[in-house]
Design a protein around this motif. Structure first.
Motif, PDB file in Angstrom:
ATOM      1  N   GLU C 133     -20.074  52.542  25.499  1.00 20.47           N
ATOM      2  CA  GLU C 133     -21.345  53.001  24.926  1.00 20.47           C
ATOM      3  C   GLU C 133     -21.127  53.731  23.601  1.00 20.47           C
ATOM      4  OE1 GLU C 133     -24.502  52.323  25.406  1.00 20.47           O
ATOM      5  OE2 GLU C 133     -23.612  50.908  26.850  1.00 20.47           O
ATOM      6  N   GLU C 134     -20.076  54.526  23.590  1.00 21.93           N
ATOM      7  CA  GLU C 134     -19.775  55.299  22.389  1.00 21.93           C
ATOM      8  C   GLU C 134     -19.506  54.358  21.197  1.00 21.93           C
ATOM      9  OE1 GLU C 134     -20.026  58.664  23.259  1.00 21.93           O
ATOM     10  OE2 GLU C 134     -20.263  58.748  21.087  1.00 21.93           O
ATOM     11  N   VAL C 135     -18.747  53.300  21.506  1.00 25.55           N
ATOM     12  CA  VAL C 135     -18.434  52.334  20.444  1.00 25.55           C
ATOM     13  C   VAL C 135     -19.702  51.604  20.013  1.00 25.55           C
ATOM     14  CG1 VAL C 135     -17.076  50.283  19.845  1.00 25.55           C
ATOM     15  CG2 VAL C 135     -16.058  52.090  21.234  1.00 25.55           C
ATOM     16  N   LYS C 136     -20.564  51.329  21.012  1.00 26.84           N
ATOM     17  CA  LYS C 136     -21.839  50.685  20.672  1.00 26.84           C
ATOM     18  C   LYS C 136     -22.656  51.594  19.759  1.00 26.84           C
ATOM     19  CE  LYS C 136     -23.044  47.406  24.332  1.00 26.84           C
ATOM     20  NZ  LYS C 136     -23.839  47.234  25.549  1.00 26.84           N
ATOM     21  N   THR C 137     -22.680  52.880  20.123  1.00 25.56           N
ATOM     22  CA  THR C 137     -23.462  53.831  19.331  1.00 25.56           C
ATOM     23  C   THR C 137     -22.957  53.920  17.893  1.00 25.56           C
ATOM     24  OG1 THR C 137     -23.658  55.100  21.352  1.00 25.56           O
ATOM     25  CG2 THR C 137     -24.348  56.189  19.318  1.00 25.56           C
ATOM     26  N   SER C 138     -21.660  53.833  17.778  1.00 27.06           N
ATOM     27  CA  SER C 138     -21.086  53.933  16.421  1.00 27.06           C
ATOM     28  C   SER C 138     -21.502  52.754  15.559  1.00 27.06           C
ATOM     29  CB  SER C 138     -19.561  53.965  16.511  1.00 27.06           C
ATOM     30  OG  SER C 138     -19.071  52.651  16.763  1.00 27.06           O
ATOM     31  N   PRO C 149     -20.656  43.090  16.290  1.00 24.39           N
ATOM     32  CA  PRO C 149     -20.557  44.467  16.789  1.00 24.39           C
ATOM     33  C   PRO C 149     -19.491  44.600  17.869  1.00 24.39           C
ATOM     34  CG  PRO C 149     -22.842  43.767  16.675  1.00 24.39           C
ATOM     35  CD  PRO C 149     -22.010  42.560  16.384  1.00 24.39           C
ATOM     36  N   ALA C 150     -18.536  45.490  17.626  1.00 23.44           N
ATOM     37  CA  ALA C 150     -17.394  45.607  18.527  1.00 23.44           C
ATOM     38  C   ALA C 150     -17.817  46.066  19.923  1.00 23.44           C
ATOM     39  CB  ALA C 150     -16.371  46.580  17.929  1.00 23.44           C
ATOM     40  N   GLY C 151     -18.742  47.029  19.981  1.00 20.91           N
ATOM     41  CA  GLY C 151     -19.156  47.537  21.278  1.00 20.91           C
ATOM     42  C   GLY C 151     -19.706  46.442  22.176  1.00 20.91           C
ATOM     43  N   MET C 152     -20.441  45.543  21.557  1.00 25.44           N
ATOM     44  CA  MET C 152     -21.018  44.438  22.319  1.00 25.44           C
ATOM     45  C   MET C 152     -19.901  43.576  22.902  1.00 25.44           C
ATOM     46  SD  MET C 152     -24.482  43.171  21.671  1.00 25.44           S
ATOM     47  CE  MET C 152     -24.754  42.304  20.148  1.00 25.44           C
ATOM     48  N   PRO C 289     -10.085  36.121  30.745  1.00 25.72           N
ATOM     49  CA  PRO C 289     -11.018  36.703  29.786  1.00 25.72           C
ATOM     50  C   PRO C 289     -10.224  37.474  28.736  1.00 25.72           C
ATOM     51  CG  PRO C 289     -11.725  37.152  32.025  1.00 25.72           C
ATOM     52  CD  PRO C 289     -10.360  36.539  32.130  1.00 25.72           C
ATOM     53  N   SER C 290     -10.510  37.212  27.483  1.00 31.79           N
ATOM     54  CA  SER C 290      -9.710  37.816  26.420  1.00 31.79           C
ATOM     55  C   SER C 290     -10.626  38.280  25.302  1.00 31.79           C
ATOM     56  CB  SER C 290      -8.729  36.798  25.839  1.00 31.79           C
ATOM     57  OG  SER C 290      -7.931  36.256  26.861  1.00 31.79           O
ATOM     58  N   MET C 291     -10.288  39.435  24.753  1.00 29.52           N
ATOM     59  CA  MET C 291     -11.106  39.950  23.671  1.00 29.52           C
ATOM     60  C   MET C 291     -10.241  40.154  22.447  1.00 29.52           C
ATOM     61  SD  MET C 291     -13.184  43.442  23.491  1.00 29.52           S
ATOM     62  CE  MET C 291     -11.793  44.415  22.981  1.00 29.52           C
ATOM     63  N   ILE C 292     -10.778  39.703  21.327  1.00 32.36           N
ATOM     64  CA  ILE C 292     -10.003  39.783  20.099  1.00 32.36           C
ATOM     65  C   ILE C 292     -10.712  40.689  19.110  1.00 32.36           C
ATOM     66  CG2 ILE C 292      -9.110  38.449  18.150  1.00 32.36           C
ATOM     67  CD1 ILE C 292      -9.064  36.047  20.108  1.00 32.36           C
ATOM     68  N   ASN C 293      -9.993  41.644  18.582  1.00 35.87           N
ATOM     69  CA  ASN C 293     -10.501  42.470  17.497  1.00 35.87           C
ATOM     70  C   ASN C 293      -9.458  42.559  16.410  1.00 35.87           C
ATOM     71  OD1 ASN C 293     -12.535  44.626  19.506  1.00 35.87           O
ATOM     72  ND2 ASN C 293     -13.198  43.379  17.788  1.00 35.87           N
ATOM     73  N   ASN C 294      -9.927  42.885  15.268  1.00 33.67           N
ATOM     74  CA  ASN C 294      -9.077  42.976  14.090  1.00 33.67           C
ATOM     75  C   ASN C 294      -8.327  44.321  14.052  1.00 33.67           C
ATOM     76  OD1 ASN C 294      -9.548  44.375  11.171  1.00 33.67           O
ATOM     77  ND2 ASN C 294      -8.561  42.369  11.030  1.00 33.67           N
ATOM     78  N   VAL C 295      -7.274  44.361  13.287  1.00 32.21           N
ATOM     79  CA  VAL C 295      -6.453  45.566  13.116  1.00 32.21           C
ATOM     80  C   VAL C 295      -7.298  46.766  12.684  1.00 32.21           C
ATOM     81  CG1 VAL C 295      -4.627  46.595  11.696  1.00 32.21           C
ATOM     82  CG2 VAL C 295      -4.393  44.235  12.505  1.00 32.21           C
ATOM     83  N   GLU C 296      -8.077  46.548  11.638  1.00 32.25           N
ATOM     84  CA  GLU C 296      -8.865  47.640  11.080  1.00 32.25           C
ATOM     85  C   GLU C 296      -9.935  48.092  12.075  1.00 32.25           C
ATOM     86  OE1 GLU C 296     -10.385  46.657   7.155  1.00 32.25           O
ATOM     87  OE2 GLU C 296     -11.774  48.356   7.241  1.00 32.25           O
TER      88      GLU C 296
END
Ligand SMILES: Cc1cc2nc3c(=O)[nH]c(=O)nc-3n(C[C@H](O)[C@H](O)[C@H](O)COP(=O)(O)O)c2cc1C
Ligand code: SF4
Ligand code: SF4
Ligand code: SF4
Ligand code: SF4
Ligand code: SF4
Ligand code: FES
Ligand code: FES
Ligand code: FES
Lengths: 150, 688, 573
Positions: C133-138, C149-152, C289-296
Motif C-alpha cells: 500500500e505504501e508503494v502504491k501511495t507513493s 505503477p510499481a505498487g500495482m 509467478p515473477s515480478m520484474i522491476n528496474n534497478v532505479e
C-alpha cells in the motif's frame, strides 16, 4: 573446459557455462558446444542457437587484443563511425574479424559506460577515451610494438 | 470452462474461456489466414498474418495467441486488417528466396508446365509429357518445331552452360503419340462461337473452347486452314504434312468446323455472325507487309506475300535469280532461306543495323549462313528501279549512333556512301501489319483494341492473336487463344473474367544469378546440351525437306538430366503463396537485401532450403514437442535468423520415417524432395 | 588534516584513469587512507578525488597520476579544484543517488551509517500488505521505461498463492547511451538490494535475481560483494526464510530487457519474447509467478518506506512522482549522470544542467532507441510520463541526447533504427523484416539515393511495425524515425529532393574541400590522409576520399571543411 559440474547441470546456467568457456578459450568452439550440450543434456542445435543469439559469444578465435569500438549514442554522436573506420583501415580487418597474426580483433559495441570520454574504445577491457585518429593509431602501434619486443 | 460471448466481424459467437480468437473463428467457419500456427504445438506468434483488431480499443493482436474475453468485439476483415495482413505477407515475401514456378514455365508465353514435361520426358514418359504439353499448347508438333524457345532463353541452366533443349521434348512427345492422344473434353453444351481466321490463334481458341464444351465454326478466307503455320512458315521448318496431322486432330476432337474460302465482308458479315453465334472471335492475323518507304518499292515483293505465294504453290516456284532480302527478322530469314532453295544465284540479306541487333533467332541466322546466304549489315535501301530485266537497288551505308527509345543504338546514314546493286528479285521483309476489319476499334498501332482481362472488343465480339498483339509468334498466338477462350467462357457464364491473382517468387533471371547461388534438388548432369541433328547441307540447299531432326528418346532422357528442376517442391500446397494470392501480396512490394543461408540436399529424401524459411518455428516445435527429438533450431537472431540443424549437418537418414516437420512446414523450406507430376496433372484437371 | 581520500572509481572514473591515480597516491602517500567510492555524476571532470578534512571536503578534478600533481593536491593547494556548475545545483535533486560517490559502495557499515536498511527494518515491522500500500501511495512508476505503477505490479504478485515466487531486477540497461542503472549498481548496490528485499517481504517472493548487462563487470562485482555482506549479516532472512539472491549476467542482447525475453534468457534459452498475456506475474521464470522491476525502481523503494509514500509523492508531479536519473549526452558542456525531480522542463535540463549554449540545440532525443525526438519548440514541456507520451516520445529509461543544429536528424534516426534492427530478436515479421526494410530505406536517403517514395514508405511502414510487432522492441523501434519525420520532414525532403544534407553529416552528400586561401601548405593533411587522396598542390580527390575527417582534424588553420557535394555552400555549424 570450465567446471560444469559446479554449475549443477541446470539448464538455466547454460549462459553462465558458455561465459566461463569463453573466458577460458576466448571463444566457443564446435567441440565446446558438443561438450557443453552433453554435460547439460541438451541438443547441440539448441546450444548453438543460444550461442548465436547473444553477441557476447564468439565462434571464431579472437585476437590477443580485443578492440571494442564504442558505438553507443554519445560516442556515435561525436564520431565513433570515424574511429571504427580508422581502426578498420589501419588494421585491414572488418568488424567481427581478427587480423592474420591473431593480434587484434575488432568489434563495435554499445555504450561502454564512459560517455563523457567519448569517443571511446576499449582494448581487453582497458578504456581509452577522447580519441583522435593520431591517438588511436599510437595506441594500436604501442600494442604492436610491445608485442614485437616480446 | 465457462461460456462467454465474443463478436467477430459483427457475428456474435459462443466461446469458451481460454480459447484463442483464431480457434473460435475456425470453429465458426470464419476464415483467418495463418502461417505460424499449428495446433499441435505451443504458440509461435511469429508471422502476424493472423492479426485482428479489437473494434473498441483499436488494439491489434495476433489471433492465434490472444485469448477471447467476454464481450470482446473483433474486426477480422476490415480493409485495415487486410492491409496489415497483406503488409505482413509483403514483408515475408521480401526476404524470401525461391522459385515458386520454374523460370522456363514463366517464360513460356503459354505457361506450358515446362519443368513437368521435361521431367516426364527424362523419365521416358512421353505420353504423359504430351498430356502436360497439350494442356497449354494445341499444336505441339508445330510449336515443337518452330517456337523461338522463350523458355530456353530464361532457362536457369544458362548460368552453367547451355539451356536445356526444352522444345525438343515437345517435338518428340508429339511425334511419338500424336495419333493416339485425345484430350479430356467437357460434353458439348450447345453454345457455339464463330471464329474468324483459321490460324494458330483462331484454331487455338477453338481448341480451348472445345475442351470446355463450346463448339465453334471457324471461317477462313484462304483456300486452306493453318494461317501462318501454312502460309508463313516454310516447309523446310514446318512440313505441311505435320500441319495436316494437327488439323486432323481437330477433326477428331469433334465440334469444330472449319469453313475455308470465307472472306469477311464478302462471304460473311460480322454483324450477322454476332447475331447468329453466342460469341465471335476475331483472329485475322497480320498479313499486310510494311512499307520500306522508298521510291519504287512496288517493284519488290512483300516478304509475307512471297512466302504465301510459295506455300500456295506447294513450294514450287520459278527461279528468283539473284535475290536481295531487306530486313533482319524471322520473316526475312524465311525469305532468304526459301530463296536459297529456289536458285543457284546469290541470295543477299540487307539489314540496316548489325548482326547482333537482328531480331531473327540466332540459329536462323547461322543456318542461313551455312546454307550460303550473304549478309550485308548497316545497309539501308533508299530506292528501287528497273533497268532492263534487272532491278537496281540503291543503298546507303549506316553507322551506329546514340541509343533510341528501344535502347538499341540507332543507325544513321554515312555521308556519301551510296551505292547501287543489281538483282533479279527484291523482297522487303521488314514487318507486317494488321488489316483490321471495318468498324472494329483499333489502337495506335492499328491493331484491334481489346480489354486486357477478357480479350473482349465489344458486345459478344472478342479478338486474339497477331491482330491484337501485332506480328508475334505461334506460341504467343496460342497463349492469346487461351485467354480469349477463358474470356468467352466467362462471358457466357455472365461474369467478367478476372485472371486469378498469382504470385511468383523468383530467385532472379539467370543473368543475375551466379553459379554458387544455384539451388537444385539433385546434382544435375554435367553433360553439354545435346546438339540438334540436321539433314545434309546439300539437301538443305536444294530441297524444302525439313532441316532439323527430332531428338531420339535417349537424347531427350540425357537432356532431361541436365534440368535443375527449379520450381518449388511446395508450389501446390504452399501456404505463403496461397495467402499472398488471397490477399494480393506482392513479392516486389518491398525491395531489400535477401540473405543467402544456403540449402542442403544431402539427405536422400529431404531438402532444407533456408531461403524459403519464414522463421515460423513450427518444425522446431514439432520435432521437439511432438516427436520428442531436438534436431532443428534457429540460429543467429534478427534479420539473420535461420533455421538449421546442429552444425549444418544433413538431417539423419531416419528422419525419412518421421517427416513430421516436413509435413508441417507451411512453405517449401523443409520438404520432401519428390515432385510428382500426378499432382500437377490433377491440379490442371481441376482448373477446368 | 586529511581524514580520508576518496576516489571516484565507478566505470567512468576508471576509464578516465582513476586506478592509476589511486596507485600513485598510494605510492606517494602510503600513510593516507584511500577509499574507493562510486560516481558523483560529474563524469566530465573525472578522475575526481575528494579529500576529507576536518573542515570539510575539497574536490579535485582531472587528477593526473603524477607525483607533483598529487603532492600539490595533498598540500591542499588551490588548483584544479572541482566546483560543480552552480546552475546545475539549482536544478538537480540528489535523492536516490544522494549517497552515490559519497560512500564506499561495498561497505555495509557505511551504508547503514547513512540510514541504510532502515527501510527494510521498518517494512518488516509492517504487514506485507501495508508495504504494498505504501508503494502504491507513493505512486512510484517503473523506471525501466514503461512507467507502470510499481505498487500495482507488487500487488499482482502478492495476490498469487503459489509457494514459489520470483522477483527479478532488470539490470540489462540496453539503451546504447544510458548508464543510470550501472551507476546505481556500482555506487549504491546496497540501496537497490534493500529495495528488492523489501519487495520480497511485501509480495512473499522467495527467490531474487538480478539480470545484469554483460558489459558491467564492476557492477557485478560490487553486487556480489554486497550480497555476501547481506547474507553474512542475515539481512536476507525474511519471514524466517533465507532468500537467495543471484546475479546473472546477460550476454549481449538488448531485447533481453523485455520481460519475457529476460525470463527466457534467465532460463538459459534464446532471448526471444513471447506473447503476453500471460504476464510474468502469472507465469514467469520456470512457470512461477515473477515480478520484474528496474534497478532505479528498486533503488527508490527504501526511501519510500523510510519517508512514507505520501511524503515521497510530494516530490515531482502528481502523476509522475519522485525523481528521475538521466544520462545526458550529445552537444552539451556537461554530460553525465543527473538526477532531477519529475516535472522539470526539458530546456532546464539541457541548458540549465547540461550547459548547452542557449539556442544551439534543435532537438532532444529522449528514451533512446525506443523513444523519439522533441524539437526546440517543446523544450518547455515538463518531463513526466504523460507529457512525453503526448509528444510521441517516451520517458524511457533515461537516455537524453541533445542534438545541435549542426547535426542531421535523418542520420540520428538512422543510427537508432540501425541499433534496433540489429537487436531485433527475429521472431516476428514486422520487426524482423520491417525494421530492416526501413533501415535500408533510411540508408538510401542518407546515402543520397532516396526518393520521395522512400520518405512515404517510412511514414507508412513505421506505424504498421508499431501495430504488428510482438514486443516492445518492435512496437517502439519506428519512434525515432516517425518523430523526426513529424518534426523535421524538411530535412528528409532536402536529402531526397535536393540531394543535400543540411548538416553536412551524410558522407555521400558532402565533399571535403581545402580552402586554398587559408591553407598554409603545412602538409599535415597530406601526411594524415589514410587513403592518400590529397595532391601535392592541396586538392582532394573526392572520388576516393573516405570522408574520414582526419585532414580536418589535423589542419592547424581550419582550412579544410565539409561542403555540399556539387555546390560550395558552406554550412554554419
Ligand atoms: C526491448 C526492450 C528493452 C528493455 N530494456 C530494459 C532495460 O534495459 N532495463 C529495464 O529496466 N527495462 C527495460 N525494458 C522494460 C522492461 O521490459 C520492463 O518493463 C521493466 O523492466 C519493468 O520494470 P519497471 O516497471 O520497474 O520499469 C525493456 C523493454 C523492452 C521492450
Ligand atoms: S515456399 Fe511458397 S512462396 Fe516460396 S518459392 Fe515455394 S511456393 Fe513459392
Ligand atoms: S533448369 Fe529445368 S526447370 Fe530450370 S529453367 Fe531450365 S528447364 Fe526449367
Ligand atoms: S523450415 Fe521450419 S521455421 Fe522455416 S518455414 Fe518451415 S516450419 Fe517454419
Ligand atoms: S518485436 Fe522484434 S524483438 Fe520483439 S519479438 Fe518481435 S522480432 Fe523479436
Ligand atoms: S577526409 Fe580523410 S580520406 Fe578524405 S581527404 Fe581528408 S583525410 Fe583523406
Ligand atoms: S556511448 Fe560510448 S561510452 Fe557511452
Ligand atoms: S502469428 Fe498467428 S498465425 Fe502466425
Ligand atoms: S516457350 Fe513455351 S512452347 Fe516455346
Amino acid at each position: 573446459m570450465p567446471d560444469l559440474a559446479a554449475l549443477g547441470q541446470e539448464k538455466s546456467n547454460l549462459i553462465k557455462a558458455l561465459q566461463e568457456q569463453q573466458k577460458e578459450e576466448g571463444y566457443i568452439s564446435d567441440q565446446a558446444i558438443k561438450d557443453i550440450s552433453r554435460e547439460f543434456d541438451m541438443a547441440p542445435v539448441e546450444v548453438e542457437g543460444v550461442v548465436s543469439f547473444y553477441t557476447q559469444f564468439k565462434r571464431i578465435k579472437p585476437g590477443k587484443y580485443k578492440i571494442q569500438v564504442c558505438d553507443g549514442t554519445a560516442c556515435h554522436i561525436i564520431g565513433s563511425k570515424l574511429v571504427l573506420n580508422w581502426a578498420k583501415d589501419h588494421l585491414g580487418i572488418a568488424e567481427g574479424e581478427t587480423d592474420e597474426e591473431g593480434l587484434f580483433s575488432l568489434d563495435a559495441v554499445a555504450c561502454l559506460g564512459c560517455c563523457s570520454l567519448a569517443p571511446v574504445i576499449s582494448i581487453n577491457g582497458k578504456v581509452y577515451g577522447d580519441l583522435t585518429r593520431k591517438k588511436l593509431l599510437k595506441i594500436l602501434e604501442d600494442y604492436r610494438a610491445r608485442e614485437e619486443e616480446v | 470452462m465457462s461460456q462467454i460471448k465474443v463478436t467477430i466481424d459483427g457475428q456474435t459467437l459462443n466461446a469458451e474461456e481460454g480459447q484463442t480468437i483464431l480457434q473460435v473463428a475456425r470453429e465458426n467457419q470464419i476464415h483467418i489466414p495463418s502461417l505460424c500456427f499449428d495446433n499441435r504445438v505451443s504458440q509461435n506468434t511469429s508471422c502476424f498474418v493472423c492479426i485482428v483488431q479489437d473494434a473498441e480499443s483499436g488494439q491489434w493482436m495476433p489471433s492465434c495467441s490472444s485469448q477471447v474475453q467476454d464481450g470482446m468485439k473483433i474486426n477480422s476483415s476490415t480493409p485495415e486488417v487486410e492491409d496489415m495482413r497483406k503488409t505482413a505477407l509483403d514483408l515475408i515475401l521480401s526476404e524470401h528466396s525461391g522459385d515458386c514456378e520454374a523460370p522456363c514455365t514463366l517464360a513460356c508465353p503459354a505457361h506450358a508446365k515446362v519443368e513437368e514435361y521435361v521431367r516426364a520426358g527424362r523419365e521416358g514418359n512421353h505420353f504423359e509429357a504430351l498430356k502436360i504439353i497439350k494442356e497449354r499448347i494445341p499444336f505441339p508438333m508445330s510449336i515443337g518445331r518452330v517456337c523461338p524457345r522463350f523458355c530456353e532463353q530464361d532457362c536457369r541452366r544458362n548460368v552453367k552452360d547451355q539451356p536445356v533443349a526444352i522444345n525438343d521434348f515437345k517435338r518428340l512427345a508429339a511425334d511419338l503419340y500424336y495419333d493416339e492422344y485425345l484430350e479430356d473434353m467437357e460434353d458439348l453444351t450447345g453454345e457455339k462461337a464463330a471464329i474468324i481466321g483459321a490460324g494458330p490463334a483462331g484454331l487455338g481458341a477453338a481448341y480451348f473452347l472445345r475442351r470446355a464444351g463450346i463448339a465453334s465454326d471457324v471461317y477462313e478466307k484462304r483456300a486452306e486452314p493453318g494461317g501462318m503455320l501454312r502460309y508463313g512458315i516454310p516447309e523446310y521448318r514446318l512440313p505441311k504434312d505435320i500441319l495436316e496431322k494437327e488439323l486432323a486432330h481437330f477433326e477428331k476432337m469433334g465440334g469444330i468446323t472449319i469453313n475455308c474460302n470465307q472472306e469477311l465482308g464478302q462471304d460473311i458479315e460480322l454483324e450477322e455472325l454476332k447475331n447468329n453465334y453466342d460469341a465471335v472471335i476475331m483472329a485475322v492475323g497480320c498479313w499486310q507487309p510494311s512499307s520500306m518507304r522508298t521510291e519504287g518499292e512496288e517493284l519488290a515483293w512483300g516478304g509475307i506475300d512471297y512466302l504465301e505465294k510459295l506455300a500456295s504453290q506447294n513450294f514450287e516456284m520459278e527461279d528468283p535469280g539473284e535475290t536481295i532480302v531487306v530486313g533482319g527478322g524471322n520473316t526475312a530469314m524465311d525469305c532468304v532461306r526459301s530463296s536459297l532453295r529456289l536458285t543457284e544465284e546469290q541470295v543477299h540479306c540487307y539489314y540496316r543495323r548489325t548482326a547482333k541487333q537482328m531480331p531473327a533467332e540466332e540459329y536462323e541466322y547461322q543456318e542461313a549462313l551455312e546454307e550460303g546466304a550473304n549478309f550485308e549489315f548497316l545497309t539501308q535501301p533508299i530506292s528501287l528501279r528497273k533497268e532492263g530485266d534487272k532491278l537496281v537497288l540503291k543503298c546507303i551505308r549506316m553507322e551506329l549512333g546514340e541509343p533510341d527509345a528501344s535502347g538499341r543504338r540507332r543507325p544513321i546514314p554515312v555521308d556519301d556512301s551510296e551505292f547501287e546493286v543489281k538483282a533479279d528479285t527484291v523482297i522487303a521483309a521488314i514487318g507486317q501489319k494488321t488489316i483490321a476489319p471495318e468498324g472494329v476499334p483499333t489502337n495506335d498501332w492499328g491493331d484491334v483494341e481489346v480489354k486486357e482481362d477478357n480479350c473482349r472488343v465489344e458486345d459478344n465480339l472478342f479478338a486474339a492473336g497477331d491482330c491484337v498483339s501485332g506480328p508475334a509468334t505461334i506460341v504467343e498466338a496460342v497463349a492469346g487463344a487461351r485467354r480469349v477462350a477463358n474470356g468467352v467462357q466467362a462471358y457466357l457464364k455472365d461474369d467478367t473474367y478476372k485472371p486469378p491473382y498469382l504470385i511468383n517468387v523468383s530467385r532472379g533471371h539467370w543473368q543475375s544469378v551466379s553459379e554458387d547461388e544455384l539451388v537444385y534438388l539433385q546434382e544435375p548432369d554435367e553433360s553439354e546440351r545435346v546438339e540438334q541433328r540436321h539433314i545434309d547441307l546439300d539437301k538443305r540447299k536444294q530441297t524444302f525437306e525439313e532441316v532439323s531432326l527430332t531428338f531420339t528418346k535417349d537424347e531427350v532422357e540425357l537432356e532431361g538430366k541436365r534440368c535443375f528442376e527449379c520450381s518449388c517442391t511446395a508450389r501446390e500446397d504452399c501456404q505463403l503463396k496461397e495467402h499472398s494470392e488471397e490477399l494480393g501480396a506482392d513479392p516486389e512490394a518491398f525491395s531489400g537485401e535477401k540473405i543467402d543461408h544456403g540449402y542442403n540436399v544431402e539427405h536422400p529424401e529431404i531438402v532444407m532450403d533456408r531461403g524459403k524459411c519464414i522463421k515460423c518455428g513450427i518444425c522446431i516445435k514439432i520435432c521437439n514437442e511432438v516427436v520428442n527429438e531436438y534436431l532443428l533450431g534457429f540460429k543467429n537472431r534478427g534479420y539473420n535468423t535461420k533455421i538449421d540443424t546442429a552444425f549444418g549437418q544433413p538431417l539423419p537418414v531416419d528422419c525419412e520415417e518421421c517427416g513430421e516437420c516436413l509435413e508441417a512446414c507451411p512453405v517449401g523450406a523443409l520438404d520432401w524432395k519428390v515432385k510428382k507430376n500426378e499432382e500437377i496433372l490433377k491440379k490442371l484437371a481441376e482448373e477446368k | 588534516m586529511i581524514n580520508r581520500i576518496k576516489i571516484g572509481m565507478a566505470s567512468c572514473g576508471v576509464a578516465a584513469g582513476a586506478r592509476e591515480v589511486k596507485d600513485k597516491i598510494a605510492e606517494v602517500a602510503p600513510e593516507e587512507k584511500i577509499v574507493e567510492v562510486g560516481c558523483i555524476g560529474h563524469c566530465y571532470a573525472e578522475p575526481i578525488v575528494e579529500i576529507e578534512t576536518d573542515e570539510g571536503s575539497i574536490f579535485y578534478q582531472d587528477v593526473e597520476p603524477d607525483e607533483e600533481f598529487i603532492n600539490r593536491m595533498l598540500e591542499l593547494e588551490d588548483f584544479s579544484r572541482f566546483t560543480p556548475n552552480p546552475e546545475r545545483e539549482k536544478w538537480e535533486k540528489k535523492f536516490v543517488t544522494e549517497l552515490s560517490g559519497k560512500i564506499d559502495p561495498v561497505s555495509l557499515e557505511e551504508y547503514r551509517s547513512r540510514g541504510g536498511y532502515q527501510g527494510l527494518e521498518k517494512a518488516l515491522e509492517m504487514e506485507p500488505g501495508e508495504v504494498v500500500e505504501e508503494v502504491k501511495t507513493s505512486y512510484l512508476r517503473g523506471r525501466g521505461g514503461g512507467g507502470f505503477p510499481a505498487g500495482m505490479k507488487w500487488s499482482f504478485l502478492a495476490a498469487k498463492e503459489e509457494e514459489d515466487k520470483v522477483i527479478i531486477c532488470n539490470a540489462d540497461e540496453g539503451d546504447p547511451g544510458a548508464f543510470m542503472d550501472r551507476t546505481v549498481m556500482e555506487s549504491i548496490p546496497h540501496q537497490m538490494l534493500e529495495g528488492m528485499l523489501i519487495a520480497a517481504y511485501a509480495t512473499g517472493a522467495n527467490r531474487l535475481f538480478i539480470y545484469c548487462r554483460a558489459e558491467y563487470p564492476l557492477a557485478v562485482r560490487n553486487l556480489n560483494t554486497a550480497i555476501s555482506q547481506i547474507e553474512e549479516a542475515g539481512l536476507n532472512k525474511i519471514g524466517g526464510e533465507d532468500i537467495k539472491i543471484t546475479v546473472k549476467e546477460g550476454a549481449g542482447a538488448f531485447v533481453c530487457g523485455e520481460e519475457t525475453a529476460l525470463i527466457h534468457s534467465l532460463e538459459g534459452k534464446r532471448g526471444t519474447p513471447r506473447y503476453r498475456p500471460p504476464y510474468p506475474t502469472d507465469k514467469g521464470y520456470k512457470g512461477r509467478p515473477s515480478m520484474i522491476n528496474n534497478v532505479e525502481t528498486f533503488a527508490n523503494v527504501p526511501l519510500i518506506i523510510r519517508l512514507g509514500g505520501e511524503e515521497y509523492a510530494e516530490i515531482g508531479t502528481e502523476n509522475s512522482t519522485g525523481t528521475k536519473l538521466f544520462a545526458l549526452a550529445g552537444d552539451l558542456e556537461y554530460s553525465g549522470l543527473v538526477e532531477v525531480p519529475m516535472g522539470i522542463s526539458i530546456g532546464d535540463v539541457i541548458y540549465g544542467i547540461g550547459g548547452a549554449e542557449e539556442g544551439s540545440i534543435k532537438a532532444v532525443q529522449i528514451g533512446g532507441p525506443s523513444g523519439g525526438c522533441i524539437p526546440e519548440e517543446y523544450f518547455d514541456t515538463p518531463i513526466d510520463y504523460d507529457s512525453l507520451n503526448e509528444l510521441g516520445a517516451i520517458m524511457g529509461s533515461g537516455g537524453l541526447i541533445a542534438i545541435s543544429k549542426g547535426r542531421c536528424m535523418v542520420e540520428t534516426a538512422r543510427y537508432f533504427l540501425d541499433f534496433t534492427a540489429k537487436e531485433s530478436c527475429g521472431k516476428c515479421t514486422f520487426c524482423r523484416i520491417g525494421t530492416k526494410r526501413m533501415l535500408e530505406t533510411l540508408e538510401r536517403v542518407t546515402g543520397g539515393e532516396g526518393t520521395a517514395e522512400d520518405v512515404e514508405l517510412l511514414s507508412e511502414l513505421g506505424p504498421k511495425i508499431i501495430k504488428g510487432s510482438l514486443c516492445g522492441l518492435g512496437q517502439t523501434a519506428p519512434n525515432p524515425v516517425l518523430t523526426t519525420l513529424k518534426y523535421f520532414k524538411n530535412e528528409y525532403l532536402e536529402h531526397v529532393e535536393e540531394k543535400h544534407c543540411p548538416a553536412l553529416e551524410c558522407d555521400n552528400l558532402v565533399e571535403i574541400e581545402i580552402d586554398q586561401e587559408t591553407c598554409i601548405e603545412c602538409g599535415q593533411c597530406i601526411k594524415n590522409c589514410p587513403v592518400n587522396v590529397i595532391s601535392d598542390d592541396f586538392v582532394i580527390d573526392n572520388q576516393d576520399c573516405t570522408r574520414c575527417n582526419s585532414c580536418i582534424e589535423v589542419c592547424p588553420v581550419d582550412a579544410i571543411a565539409r561542403v555540399r557535394k556539387g555546390g560550395k555552400v558552406n554550412v554554419a555549424n
